[in-house]
Scaffold this motif. Structure first.
Motif, PDB file in Angstrom:
ATOM      1  N   GLY A 157     -44.924  17.730 -43.965  1.00  0.00           N
ATOM      2  CA  GLY A 157     -45.501  17.831 -42.644  1.00  0.00           C
ATOM      3  C   GLY A 157     -46.782  18.642 -42.611  1.00  0.00           C
ATOM      4  O   GLY A 157     -47.467  18.801 -43.616  1.00  0.00           O
ATOM      5  N   ARG A 168     -45.563  21.429 -37.986  1.00  0.00           N
ATOM      6  CA  ARG A 168     -44.708  20.303 -37.610  1.00  0.00           C
ATOM      7  C   ARG A 168     -44.051  19.723 -38.851  1.00  0.00           C
ATOM      8  O   ARG A 168     -44.706  19.440 -39.838  1.00  0.00           O
ATOM      9  CB  ARG A 168     -45.531  19.202 -36.932  1.00  0.00           C
ATOM     10  CG  ARG A 168     -44.669  18.080 -36.341  1.00  0.00           C
ATOM     11  CD  ARG A 168     -45.503  16.877 -35.915  1.00  0.00           C
ATOM     12  NE  ARG A 168     -45.818  16.023 -37.057  1.00  0.00           N
ATOM     13  CZ  ARG A 168     -47.036  15.805 -37.528  1.00  0.00           C
ATOM     14  NH1 ARG A 168     -48.073  16.408 -36.956  1.00  0.00           N
ATOM     15  NH2 ARG A 168     -47.246  15.004 -38.550  1.00  0.00           N
ATOM     16  N   HIS A 169     -42.736  19.585 -38.796  1.00  0.00           N
ATOM     17  CA  HIS A 169     -41.980  18.866 -39.816  1.00  0.00           C
ATOM     18  C   HIS A 169     -40.926  18.068 -39.062  1.00  0.00           C
ATOM     19  O   HIS A 169     -39.883  18.620 -38.665  1.00  0.00           O
ATOM     20  CB  HIS A 169     -41.354  19.845 -40.803  1.00  0.00           C
ATOM     21  CG  HIS A 169     -40.735  19.188 -42.008  1.00  0.00           C
ATOM     22  ND1 HIS A 169     -39.745  18.234 -41.911  1.00  0.00           N
ATOM     23  CD2 HIS A 169     -40.971  19.345 -43.342  1.00  0.00           C
ATOM     24  CE1 HIS A 169     -39.387  17.842 -43.124  1.00  0.00           C
ATOM     25  NE2 HIS A 169     -40.124  18.491 -44.005  1.00  0.00           N
ATOM     26  N   ASP A 170     -41.191  16.796 -38.831  1.00  0.00           N
ATOM     27  CA  ASP A 170     -40.333  15.994 -37.954  1.00  0.00           C
ATOM     28  C   ASP A 170     -38.899  15.870 -38.463  1.00  0.00           C
ATOM     29  O   ASP A 170     -37.952  16.086 -37.689  1.00  0.00           O
ATOM     30  CB  ASP A 170     -40.952  14.617 -37.725  1.00  0.00           C
ATOM     31  CG  ASP A 170     -42.192  14.686 -36.834  1.00  0.00           C
ATOM     32  OD1 ASP A 170     -42.292  15.639 -36.035  1.00  0.00           O
ATOM     33  OD2 ASP A 170     -43.057  13.795 -36.950  1.00  0.00           O
ATOM     34  N   VAL A 224     -40.362  12.619 -46.484  1.00  0.00           N
ATOM     35  CA  VAL A 224     -41.681  12.699 -45.862  1.00  0.00           C
ATOM     36  C   VAL A 224     -42.683  12.055 -46.804  1.00  0.00           C
ATOM     37  O   VAL A 224     -42.565  12.181 -48.026  1.00  0.00           O
ATOM     38  CB  VAL A 224     -42.063  14.171 -45.594  1.00  0.00           C
ATOM     39  CG1 VAL A 224     -43.493  14.283 -45.096  1.00  0.00           C
ATOM     40  CG2 VAL A 224     -41.110  14.794 -44.576  1.00  0.00           C
ATOM     41  N   ASP A 245     -53.333  12.456 -42.373  1.00  0.00           N
ATOM     42  CA  ASP A 245     -51.984  11.923 -42.210  1.00  0.00           C
ATOM     43  C   ASP A 245     -51.959  10.476 -42.676  1.00  0.00           C
ATOM     44  O   ASP A 245     -52.378   9.575 -41.947  1.00  0.00           O
ATOM     45  CB  ASP A 245     -51.575  12.035 -40.747  1.00  0.00           C
ATOM     46  CG  ASP A 245     -50.085  11.802 -40.546  1.00  0.00           C
ATOM     47  OD1 ASP A 245     -49.448  11.274 -41.480  1.00  0.00           O
ATOM     48  OD2 ASP A 245     -49.570  12.138 -39.468  1.00  0.00           O
TER      49      ASP A 245
END
Length: 397
Positions: A157, A168-170, A224, A245
């Motif tokens: 992330g 942010r790390h979903d 990820v 991204d």
């Protein structure tokens, strides 16, 4: 940056640290090496090199090797110096979705100890509470008489290494986690945090393929999907703390739904989560399970082989696009099955060669070479990169 005394280093201190870094990196590349050779390679004076070597040895970063001193020459024998891999160590944490990899590394990035810690399905703050409580005991138990000088911590992330925050790390359901401060409070040690793809890119520059120091793109494929870019030995950090991204690059023919609301994004088309779920749906594994799919591939299950090859082709297409846009000297892939069996790396390369409009030689695409230690090396590299760039300031921060 301030020192432990709270005083910002003076210009002279910065120059001293820059010269020390130059000497330390030269010894890393060429050691064991004589001081006179270091002077010739760096352009520093012999006296400046000698001063830096003395200070670096005093800090535990270099050591002399009298047994390798030359004989049969006029004058005083040269005592070669090398990176000291016996006195100091760095702790590393790679915090992923299924678990955390804890490791200790020497100053050449070699893994001394590695241990996997399952998150048992936890996400959010529940991941960190037991880890922070356990970490000091792990370091004390595994240091083997070495002095642990710092902690590197990496995750997927968006990570801000300057503020030490995972923005942010979903998959972990993390937002604005002050990871550096939490780890520093738990261990009392200096801490460096970063995105795992950037850390792996830095490890390649420090300890890997020489072409990485010219320009390199690294693609990490796990739960990820992340990429990092480095030019002239410097890993790019874009605003706001994101290299870029790649997770939302469109993948033709993929209908996997993405959190962004679209379908066919690379982050879902190529992710471990999607791959393991597909294996479970087809009855290859009892559930979404990495170990089960690896076992099926190794046992020659044709359905497992087909799924892994399909993902390899998706990855090859993504790498072709990245190579066409950036045109780097080197592409590095970190992906489970390319590590397990080079035949899957060959599938990636074949798709890359087919799709690249620049028609770059597929040999520029390599798999990372740390094997099962890859996540441990990434974690340690976050701190080792700072140590080699600013040795004295890093040890006193």
């Amino acid at each position: 940056m301030t020192t432990t005394t709270g005083v910002r280093p003076r210009t002279g201190d910065d120059r001293r640290d820059a010269n020390a870094a130059t000497v330390l990196r030269t010894v890393l590349d060429h050691g064991p090496v004589a001081r006179s050779r270091v002077a010739a390679l760096t352009g520093l004076s012999a006296s400046a090199v000698s001063r830096q070597v003395v200070d670096l040895m005093g800090s535990g970063l270099l050591r002399e090797h009298p047994e390798l001193a030359g004989t049969g020459t006029l004058g005083r024998p040269q005592l070669p110096v090398d990176v000291d891999t016996d006195r100091l160590a760095v702790a590393g944490l790679h915090i992923g979705l299924p678990g955390t990899t804890f490791a200790l590394l020497d100053l050449r990035g070699r893994v001394l100890h590695r241990q996997e810690i399952s998150h048992r399905g936890r996400t959010g703050a529940a991941v960190l509470r037991p880890l922070l409580a356990r970490l000091p005991r792990l370091i004390a138990a595994r240091r083997g008489g070495r002095t642990v000088v710092g902690v590197g911590a990496v995750t997927g992330g968006t990570v801000d290494p300057v503020r030490g925050v995972t923005i942010r790390h979903d998959p972990l359901e993390w937002r604005d986690v002050p990871l550096r401060d939490l780890l520093r409070a738990a261990t009392g040690l200096p801490v460096q945090v970063d995105n795992h793809a950037r850390a792996l890119t830095l490890a390649e520059i420090l300890f890997g393929h020489p072409a990485a120091r010219r320009s390199v793109v690294h693609l990490f494929v796990g739960h990820v999907v992340d990429a990092a870019l480095a030019v002239a030995g410097t890993v790019h950090l874009g605003p706001p703390s994101a290299t870029g991204d790649v997770g939302h690059l469109p993948v033709p023919d993929s209908e996997e739904p993405c959190r962004c609301g679209r379908h066919g994004c690379l982050a879902v088309a190529a992710s471990d989560t999607t791959l393991f779920a597909a294996a479970a749906r087809e009855g290859i594994t009892a559930g979404p399970d990495r170990a089960g799919l690896i076992a099926a591939v190794r046992e020659g299950d044709r359905r497992a082989d087909r799924l892994v090859r399909e993902r390899a082709r998706v990855i090859g297409r993504a790498l072709a696009l990245l190579a066409d846009v950036v045109n780097p000297d080197l592409l590095v892939l970190t992906e489970t099955f390319a590590l397990i069996d080079p035949v899957y790396l060959d599938v990636v390369r074949a798709e890359f060669a087919l799709r690249s409009h620049l028609h770059r030689d597929a040999d520029l695409l390599i798999g990372q070479r740390h094997g099962a230690d890859v996540l441990a090396v990434a974690a340690g590299a976050a701190f080792l990169g700072e140590l080699y760039a600013r040795p004295f300031r890093t040890l006193t921060t």
